[in-house]
Design a protein around this motif. Structure first.
Motif, short mmCIF file in Angstrom:
data_model
loop_
_atom_site.label_atom_id
_atom_site.label_comp_id
_atom_site.label_asym_id
_atom_site.label_seq_id
_atom_site.Cartn_x
_atom_site.Cartn_y
_atom_site.Cartn_z
N MET A 1 0.84 -1.18 0.00
CA MET A 1 0.00 0.00 0.00
C MET A 1 0.88 1.24 0.00
SD MET A 1 -2.67 1.48 2.80
CE MET A 1 -1.37 2.12 3.81
N SER A 54 -3.98 0.54 -2.79
CA SER A 54 -3.57 -0.85 -2.63
C SER A 54 -3.85 -1.59 -3.93
CB SER A 54 -4.32 -1.49 -1.46
OG SER A 54 -3.95 -2.84 -1.33
N TYR A 88 -11.66 -3.18 3.23
CA TYR A 88 -10.23 -3.09 3.57
C TYR A 88 -9.99 -2.79 5.04
CZ TYR A 88 -9.25 -3.24 -1.38
OH TYR A 88 -9.15 -3.65 -2.69
N ILE A 93 -4.89 -0.03 7.85
CA ILE A 93 -4.80 1.09 6.91
C ILE A 93 -5.11 2.41 7.60
CG2 ILE A 93 -5.78 2.10 4.81
CD1 ILE A 93 -6.12 -0.81 3.78
#
Length: 151
Positions: A1, A54, A88, A93
């Motif tokens: 990412m 990503s 996600y 993240i």
């Protein structure tokens, strides 16, 4: 990412605007987000808008703003618009976006960074301290969190 400043990916600018607007906007205010993002990088470096990418897909957002449309205009910059697409979530993240924002605010020379939220526990676990309340123009309130960038 990777986390990228929207200004650096002009070919995907509209996609980034749609991601911010799709989560944070409403009805007919896409032009608000578009103009904010087009006019980023002011004299003090903010506002700034970032996306997490990503495998080629934009999966999350955050911004650094002068004000997060709240009553505490004396405090800035604000970490705002933290969002991770549902599929996600749970992969770190949001934590990475938050840390990236702290690093960017430090690079821009700010001594403190603020955010507003009513989520309990998440920001405290990442080193943020609760410091009062702020109000929006509609009468809602949220807790103010701050982090010292000089420590």
């Amino acid at each position: 990412m990777e986390i990228v400043d929207v200004k650096e990916i002009q070919a995907r600018f509209n996609e980034a605007v749609d991601l911010f607007w799709g989560y944070w906007g409403s009805g007919n205010n896409r032009s608000f987000y578009e103009q904010c993002m087009q006019n980023s990088h002011g004299p003090d470096g903010i506002p700034r808008f970032y996306v997490a990418i990503s495998e080629g897909e934009m999966v999350g957002t955050y911004s650094l703003l002068r004000n997060d449309i709240n009553s505490r205009h004396d405090l800035y910059p604000w970490f705002a618009c933290l969002y991770v697409k549902e599929e996600y979530r749970g992969k770190g993240i949001a934590k990475n976006l938050l840390q990236h924002g702290v690093e960017q605010a430090k690079k821009l020379g700010f001594k403190m960074l603020y955010l507003e939220s009513n989520i309990d526990g998440f920001y405290e676990r990442l080193g943020w301290n609760e410091n009062g309340l702020t109000y929006d123009p509609f009468g809602n309130h949220a807790k103010i969190y701050e982090i010292n960038l000089e420590e």
